[in-house]
Motif scaffolding. Structure first.
Motif, PDB file in Angstrom:
ATOM      1  N   GLY A 213       0.787  -1.227   0.000  1.00 13.09           N
ATOM      2  CA  GLY A 213       0.000   0.000   0.000  1.00 13.09           C
ATOM      3  C   GLY A 213       0.817   1.273   0.000  1.00 13.09           C
ATOM      4  N   GLN A 214       2.133   1.186   0.105  1.00 10.39           N
ATOM      5  CA  GLN A 214       2.989   2.374   0.145  1.00 10.39           C
ATOM      6  C   GLN A 214       3.140   2.957  -1.264  1.00 10.39           C
ATOM      7  OE1 GLN A 214       6.771   1.760   2.068  1.00 10.39           O
ATOM      8  NE2 GLN A 214       7.731   3.493   1.022  1.00 10.39           N
ATOM      9  N   ARG A 215       3.151   4.278  -1.339  1.00  6.85           N
ATOM     10  CA  ARG A 215       3.392   4.946  -2.609  1.00  6.85           C
ATOM     11  C   ARG A 215       4.883   5.227  -2.754  1.00  6.85           C
ATOM     12  NH1 ARG A 215      -1.241   9.064  -4.769  1.00  6.85           N
ATOM     13  NH2 ARG A 215      -2.967   7.555  -4.737  1.00  6.85           N
ATOM     14  N   VAL A 216       5.393   4.969  -3.939  1.00  5.20           N
ATOM     15  CA  VAL A 216       6.819   5.152  -4.208  1.00  5.20           C
ATOM     16  C   VAL A 216       6.975   6.014  -5.449  1.00  5.20           C
ATOM     17  CG1 VAL A 216       7.491   2.984  -3.122  1.00  5.20           C
ATOM     18  CG2 VAL A 216       6.876   3.007  -5.549  1.00  5.20           C
ATOM     19  N   GLU A 217       8.114   6.707  -5.521  1.00  3.44           N
ATOM     20  CA  GLU A 217       8.441   7.534  -6.665  1.00  3.44           C
ATOM     21  C   GLU A 217       9.384   6.773  -7.613  1.00  3.44           C
ATOM     22  OE1 GLU A 217      10.081  11.133  -5.255  1.00  3.44           O
ATOM     23  OE2 GLU A 217       8.199  11.846  -4.344  1.00  3.44           O
ATOM     24  N   GLN A 218       9.411   7.232  -8.842  1.00  2.00           N
ATOM     25  CA  GLN A 218      10.289   6.599  -9.833  1.00  2.00           C
ATOM     26  C   GLN A 218      11.733   6.648  -9.367  1.00  2.00           C
ATOM     27  OE1 GLN A 218      10.011   8.334 -13.696  1.00  2.00           O
ATOM     28  NE2 GLN A 218      11.369   6.837 -14.652  1.00  2.00           N
ATOM     29  N   GLY A 219      12.410   5.491  -9.409  1.00  2.00           N
ATOM     30  CA  GLY A 219      13.799   5.393  -8.996  1.00  2.00           C
ATOM     31  C   GLY A 219      14.000   5.075  -7.528  1.00  2.00           C
ATOM     32  N   GLU A 220      12.936   5.055  -6.744  1.00  2.00           N
ATOM     33  CA  GLU A 220      13.064   4.763  -5.315  1.00  2.00           C
ATOM     34  C   GLU A 220      13.371   3.285  -5.098  1.00  2.00           C
ATOM     35  OE1 GLU A 220      10.348   5.107  -1.240  1.00  2.00           O
ATOM     36  OE2 GLU A 220       9.820   6.257  -3.043  1.00  2.00           O
ATOM     37  N   ALA A 221      14.258   2.990  -4.125  1.00  2.00           N
ATOM     38  CA  ALA A 221      14.664   1.607  -3.848  1.00  2.00           C
ATOM     39  C   ALA A 221      13.493   0.825  -3.255  1.00  2.00           C
ATOM     40  CB  ALA A 221      15.848   1.589  -2.899  1.00  2.00           C
ATOM     41  N   LEU A 222      13.317  -0.382  -3.756  1.00  2.00           N
ATOM     42  CA  LEU A 222      12.228  -1.245  -3.296  1.00  2.00           C
ATOM     43  C   LEU A 222      12.744  -2.415  -2.459  1.00  2.00           C
ATOM     44  CD1 LEU A 222      10.237  -1.443  -6.661  1.00  2.00           C
ATOM     45  CD2 LEU A 222       9.824   0.107  -4.750  1.00  2.00           C
ATOM     46  N   ALA A 223      13.830  -3.048  -2.900  1.00  2.00           N
ATOM     47  CA  ALA A 223      14.380  -4.212  -2.194  1.00  2.00           C
ATOM     48  C   ALA A 223      15.842  -4.383  -2.592  1.00  2.00           C
ATOM     49  CB  ALA A 223      13.584  -5.467  -2.532  1.00  2.00           C
ATOM     50  N   THR A 224      16.592  -5.097  -1.736  1.00  2.00           N
ATOM     51  CA  THR A 224      18.017  -5.340  -1.973  1.00  2.00           C
ATOM     52  C   THR A 224      18.293  -6.836  -1.925  1.00  2.00           C
ATOM     53  OG1 THR A 224      18.570  -3.222  -0.952  1.00  2.00           O
ATOM     54  CG2 THR A 224      20.351  -4.807  -1.224  1.00  2.00           C
ATOM     55  N   LEU A 225      19.096  -7.313  -2.875  1.00  2.00           N
ATOM     56  CA  LEU A 225      19.432  -8.728  -2.984  1.00  2.00           C
ATOM     57  C   LEU A 225      20.898  -8.931  -2.587  1.00  2.00           C
ATOM     58  CD1 LEU A 225      18.099 -11.425  -4.099  1.00  2.00           C
ATOM     59  CD2 LEU A 225      19.425 -10.975  -6.180  1.00  2.00           C
TER      60      LEU A 225
ATOM     61  N   ALA B 172       1.343  -0.851  -9.003  1.00  4.53           N
ATOM     62  CA  ALA B 172       0.223  -0.293  -9.772  1.00  4.53           C
ATOM     63  C   ALA B 172       0.436   1.207  -9.877  1.00  4.53           C
ATOM     64  CB  ALA B 172      -1.099  -0.599  -9.100  1.00  4.53           C
ATOM     65  N   GLY B 173       0.469   1.712 -11.094  1.00  2.00           N
ATOM     66  CA  GLY B 173       0.692   3.142 -11.301  1.00  2.00           C
ATOM     67  C   GLY B 173      -0.416   3.975 -10.680  1.00  2.00           C
ATOM     68  N   ILE B 174      -0.056   5.162 -10.225  1.00  2.00           N
ATOM     69  CA  ILE B 174      -1.037   6.029  -9.568  1.00  2.00           C
ATOM     70  C   ILE B 174      -1.659   7.019 -10.551  1.00  2.00           C
ATOM     71  CG2 ILE B 174       0.076   5.825  -7.321  1.00  2.00           C
ATOM     72  CD1 ILE B 174       1.455   8.459  -7.818  1.00  2.00           C
TER      73      ILE B 174
ATOM     74  N   LEU C  90      21.425  -5.378  -7.926  1.00  2.00           N
ATOM     75  CA  LEU C  90      21.039  -6.031  -6.674  1.00  2.00           C
ATOM     76  C   LEU C  90      20.096  -5.161  -5.847  1.00  2.00           C
ATOM     77  CD1 LEU C  90      24.431  -7.624  -5.562  1.00  2.00           C
ATOM     78  CD2 LEU C  90      22.556  -8.645  -6.863  1.00  2.00           C
ATOM     79  N   THR C  91      19.884  -3.917  -6.287  1.00  2.00           N
ATOM     80  CA  THR C  91      18.898  -3.029  -5.662  1.00  2.00           C
ATOM     81  C   THR C  91      17.763  -2.813  -6.649  1.00  2.00           C
ATOM     82  OG1 THR C  91      20.596  -1.918  -4.347  1.00  2.00           O
ATOM     83  CG2 THR C  91      18.502  -0.780  -4.628  1.00  2.00           C
ATOM     84  N   LEU C  92      16.561  -3.234  -6.280  1.00  2.00           N
ATOM     85  CA  LEU C  92      15.390  -3.111  -7.144  1.00  2.00           C
ATOM     86  C   LEU C  92      14.785  -1.726  -6.957  1.00  2.00           C
ATOM     87  CD1 LEU C  92      14.127  -5.194  -9.055  1.00  2.00           C
ATOM     88  CD2 LEU C  92      12.454  -5.712  -7.273  1.00  2.00           C
ATOM     89  N   ARG C  93      14.518  -1.022  -8.078  1.00  2.00           N
ATOM     90  CA  ARG C  93      13.998   0.342  -8.008  1.00  2.00           C
ATOM     91  C   ARG C  93      12.681   0.456  -8.781  1.00  2.00           C
ATOM     92  NH1 ARG C  93      17.678   3.589  -5.705  1.00  2.00           N
ATOM     93  NH2 ARG C  93      19.840   2.802  -5.598  1.00  2.00           N
ATOM     94  N   ALA C  94      11.862   1.419  -8.373  1.00  2.00           N
ATOM     95  CA  ALA C  94      10.551   1.625  -8.997  1.00  2.00           C
ATOM     96  C   ALA C  94      10.721   2.201 -10.403  1.00  2.00           C
ATOM     97  CB  ALA C  94       9.708   2.562  -8.144  1.00  2.00           C
ATOM     98  N   PRO C  95      10.095   1.594 -11.419  1.00  2.00           N
ATOM     99  CA  PRO C  95      10.226   2.118 -12.782  1.00  2.00           C
ATOM    100  C   PRO C  95       9.365   3.353 -13.035  1.00  2.00           C
ATOM    101  CG  PRO C  95       8.827   0.182 -12.766  1.00  2.00           C
ATOM    102  CD  PRO C  95       9.333   0.324 -11.370  1.00  2.00           C
ATOM    103  N   PHE C  96       8.385   3.631 -12.176  1.00  2.00           N
ATOM    104  CA  PHE C  96       7.514   4.804 -12.322  1.00  2.00           C
ATOM    105  C   PHE C  96       6.845   5.070 -10.978  1.00  2.00           C
ATOM    106  CE2 PHE C  96       5.502   0.999 -14.143  1.00  2.00           C
ATOM    107  CZ  PHE C  96       4.482   0.786 -13.218  1.00  2.00           C
ATOM    108  N   ASP C  97       6.183   6.212 -10.872  1.00  2.00           N
ATOM    109  CA  ASP C  97       5.436   6.521  -9.657  1.00  2.00           C
ATOM    110  C   ASP C  97       4.298   5.510  -9.520  1.00  2.00           C
ATOM    111  OD1 ASP C  97       7.108   8.652  -9.446  1.00  2.00           O
ATOM    112  OD2 ASP C  97       5.636  10.157 -10.060  1.00  2.00           O
ATOM    113  N   ALA C  98       4.255   4.844  -8.379  1.00  2.00           N
ATOM    114  CA  ALA C  98       3.301   3.745  -8.245  1.00  2.00           C
ATOM    115  C   ALA C  98       2.941   3.506  -6.793  1.00  2.00           C
ATOM    116  CB  ALA C  98       3.875   2.468  -8.861  1.00  2.00           C
ATOM    117  N   GLU C  99       2.028   2.558  -6.623  1.00  2.00           N
ATOM    118  CA  GLU C  99       1.626   2.084  -5.299  1.00  2.00           C
ATOM    119  C   GLU C  99       1.946   0.591  -5.213  1.00  2.00           C
ATOM    120  OE1 GLU C  99      -2.628   1.193  -3.215  1.00  2.00           O
ATOM    121  OE2 GLU C  99      -2.310   3.253  -3.881  1.00  2.00           O
TER     122      GLU C  99
END
Length: 366
Positions: free
Chosen positions: A94-106, A215-217, A184-193
């Motif tokens: 449910g969190q909103r993220v901006e394009q390029g923001e880190a999502l997870a690290t491997l 899901a894009g906002i 190894l760092t997953l980033r958001a491809p666009f502004d999304a939820e």
């Protein structure tokens, strides 16, 4: 009894008999004496009574409704390019993220050493190039004084040029190792939820395995499956409306994309043009208005055996019943579209068909 009285009594009885016979004759033959009116009135009295309606032609628009679920126009299921263990997840559902923001690290133990080895190789070649540069300059000075052979200068120059090429290759390997390390760092491809989380920290992740859903906002849409014949009559940009299943609220929409028909169905994307529109995941009914081709319609009550093997209507031609086979089509209220050799305005029986046969003469009630 006196003779005169007896005669008067006999004459009165005779006249009464004649009068009764004349009345009966007139009742049989009619007032004009030839019986035609009485016969006609008798025939009309025994004709079956029916009601009728006129065949009509329609060329208006028809509305079709299809169920669907609202979704984001931009969707993504990010995944890592390399296998490893999910070290950390930086977002929650449910969190909103901006394009390029880190999502997870491997964590992949092979990535960091590869980058270190590439750095060491580049550093080694840099030192080698500095030494070769000095050697070439020294050999060139000696050659100018005729203190060294030209072959020695050529050898050092060739070795320096080869080292330059080796360094370029080492830089490319280092860039590749750096890119893999950044992967190894997953980033958001666009502004999304963040719509869903699919992997927990500490779990092993294969290359290409989905980690979460985004899901894009921005824009929203609904995908529906429509019959191929109907899809061929739709146009991109055509108007549509969406009706929320729970609240019956209406939203404006438009046809954004029409897919190819497969197995009789085609995928159609309907965009939501109202802002704010329905929520993501909300169930809606998509309504499409399509201009219909001219078609014949009759009341549903006029169709005999509509769901059987022999659907037909009874047509009136000068009050004479004629049976006409039809092919029923779409039902619109109490009228049904048909395919039949009929003309608009033809009268069809809508009540009283049960005792009719072809060729019978009927009387139509007003």
């Amino acid at each position: 009894m006196r003779r005169g009285a007896w005669w008067r009594m006999r004459r009165g009885a005779w006249w009464r008999g004649v009068t009764a016979l004349a009345v009966a004759t007139l009742a049989w033959f009619g007032l004009d004496g030839n019986g035609t009116a009485a016969q006609a009135e008798s025939e009309v009295g025994v004709r079956p009574l029916v009601r009728s309606a006129a065949v009509r032609i329609t060329n208006g628009e028809t509305r079709y409704r299809f169920p669907g679920t609202v979704r984001a126009s931009e969707r993504a299921v990010p995944a890592f390019l390399h296998p490893g263990v999910l070290r950390e997840r930086h977002v929650i559902r449910g969190q909103r993220v901006e394009q390029g923001e880190a999502l997870a690290t491997l964590h992949n133990p092979a990535m960091a050493p590869a980058r270190a080895a590439a750095d060491a190789q580049v550093a080694e070649l840099d030192a080698r190039l500095r030494q070769l540069g000095r050697d070439v300059e020294r050999s060139r000075t000696l050659r100018e004084r005729n203190l060294s052979a030209v072959e020695e200068l050529d050898r050092l120059t060739a070795e320096r040029d080869a080292t330059v090429q080796a360094r370029e290759q080492a830089l490319a390997r280092r860039a590749e190792a750096q890119a893999q390390l950044e992967e190894l760092t997953l980033r958001a491809p666009f502004d999304a939820e963040v719509a869903d989380l699919l992997v927990e920290p500490g779990e092993f992740v294969s290359a290409g395995q989905p980690v979460l859903r985004l899901a894009g906002i921005g824009r929203r849409e609904v995908e529906i499956d429509v019959p191929a014949a109907l899809a061929g009559r739709l146009e991109t940009g055509g108007a549509a409306s969406l009706i929320a299943t729970d609240s019956a609220q209406r939203f404006a929409g438009s046809v954004r994309d029409i897919g190819r028909a497969g197995e009789g169905l085609a995928s159609v994307i309907v965009g939501v043009d109202t802002d704010p529109g329905p929520a993501l995941g909300e169930s809606v009914r998509v309504q499409l208005a399509v201009d219909e081709r001219p078609a014949l319609q009759v009341p549903l009550a006029a169709v005999v055996d509509p769901g059987g093997y022999d659907p037909h209507v009874l047509v009136l031609n000068d009050d004479i019943v004629q049976r006409v086979a039809i092919t029923p089509g779409r039902l619109a209220g109490s009228w049904v579209t048909i395919t039949a050799p009929l003309e608009p305005g033809a009268q069809v029986v809508t009540a009283g068909q049960g005792r009719l046969e072809e060729g019978m003469r009927v009387r139509v009630l007003p």
